[in-house]
Design a protein around this motif. Sequence first.
Motif, PDB file in Angstrom:
ATOM      1  N   VAL A  91      55.826  17.226  17.639  1.00 37.52           N
ATOM      2  CA  VAL A  91      56.965  16.252  17.869  1.00 37.52           C
ATOM      3  C   VAL A  91      57.159  15.614  16.644  1.00 37.52           C
ATOM      4  N   TYR A  92      56.152  15.258  15.734  1.00 35.77           N
ATOM      5  CA  TYR A  92      56.460  14.674  14.482  1.00 35.77           C
ATOM      6  C   TYR A  92      56.472  15.808  13.448  1.00 35.77           C
ATOM      7  N   HIS A  93      56.232  17.266  13.679  1.00 37.11           N
ATOM      8  CA  HIS A  93      56.679  17.981  12.720  1.00 37.11           C
ATOM      9  C   HIS A  93      58.135  18.162  12.782  1.00 37.11           C
ATOM     10  N   ILE A  94      58.686  18.289  13.969  1.00 39.50           N
ATOM     11  CA  ILE A  94      60.186  18.599  14.106  1.00 39.50           C
ATOM     12  C   ILE A  94      60.927  17.262  13.482  1.00 39.50           C
ATOM     13  N   PHE A  99      64.249  14.753   9.305  1.00 37.01           N
ATOM     14  CA  PHE A  99      64.684  13.716   8.469  1.00 37.01           C
ATOM     15  C   PHE A  99      64.497  14.279   7.022  1.00 37.01           C
ATOM     16  N   GLY A 100      63.699  15.093   6.544  1.00 37.26           N
ATOM     17  CA  GLY A 100      63.335  15.835   5.490  1.00 37.26           C
ATOM     18  C   GLY A 100      64.492  16.406   4.847  1.00 37.26           C
ATOM     19  N   ILE A 120      57.330  21.478   0.196  1.00 38.09           N
ATOM     20  CA  ILE A 120      57.224  20.125   0.163  1.00 38.09           C
ATOM     21  C   ILE A 120      56.826  19.658   1.963  1.00 38.09           C
ATOM     22  N   LEU A 121      57.852  19.921   2.733  1.00 32.75           N
ATOM     23  CA  LEU A 121      57.843  19.692   4.346  1.00 32.75           C
ATOM     24  C   LEU A 121      56.635  20.434   4.885  1.00 32.75           C
ATOM     25  N   VAL A 195      53.455  25.192  12.387  1.00 30.39           N
ATOM     26  CA  VAL A 195      54.154  24.931  11.166  1.00 30.39           C
ATOM     27  C   VAL A 195      55.022  26.026  10.523  1.00 30.39           C
ATOM     28  N   GLU A 196      54.145  27.120  10.416  1.00 34.59           N
ATOM     29  CA  GLU A 196      54.757  28.220   9.599  1.00 34.59           C
ATOM     30  C   GLU A 196      55.924  28.923  10.595  1.00 34.59           C
ATOM     31  N   SER A 197      55.844  28.932  11.889  1.00 35.62           N
ATOM     32  CA  SER A 197      56.780  29.431  12.806  1.00 35.62           C
ATOM     33  C   SER A 197      58.266  28.376  12.758  1.00 35.62           C
TER      34      SER A 197
END
Length: 258
Positions: A91-94, A99-100, A120-121, A195-197
């Motif tokens: 959830v917070y990865h998305i 937002f980034g 960065i993200l 994250v990589e996906s």
Amino acid sequence: LPVQLLHFYEDVLHGDLGTSNKYREGASNLQIILEKIPISLTLGLVALAIALAVGLPLGIWMARSSRSRWKIGDKLGTVFVVLIQAIPAAVYHILIQFFGSQSGLKLPMLFSMNDPRSWILPIFSLSLGNIAYYAMWLRRYMVDESNKDYIRLARAKGVSGAQISRRHIFRNAMVPLIQYIPNSILFTLMGSLYVESLYSVPGMGGLLVDVISRQDNPMVQAIVMIYSCIGIVGLILGDLLMVLVDPRISLHGKGDAR
């Protein structure tokens, strides 16, 4: 089956992890993985360095604030830790990606080796969980140490609070925490699966997701075996680090000698 298993382990001991049958048909699994490891390792090590640089000072601030009147720092840090631990990482990865990329910075949503801004993200996403982890445990260990008799004695002797915190509480609180640092590399790499996906990073995590979806079993086997080896090495390095930082711990002691 026993004969096949024996041949499999013989090949592994000789550095042969088999060949891909779908991802890159006929290519060596080890060669493909070696192409991906540097990317994941670079992301993971940078994220780990940021987590240590931010998480440890945050944990110290929380521990010192817990002894103040209003405990503002401890409360704010606890809110941050609870949110990161309670919210699923996906959830917070998305949210970070959304937002980034939509903020004034307009950071790229997809990873590119040639664009430093696209790093960065993913790095921030990987480091966030470890920041909360280090802050939470360091705060706990420092609070435990601050309540021990030798700390009360140091205060009674008039030793300054900053000196007590730096030379006694922090050093002893880091002993149980330091064994988890090598394993954090593994956890960061495993966390990079999503994250990589999400950011299309051509590393180990993205590769594993891709080969699982393609049902390339030899490649899946090879990657899982490498993750297992990293985990074992991480546990061994953690124990060795504890021996180096704490003279009370000996590899040659009998029983529970410390």
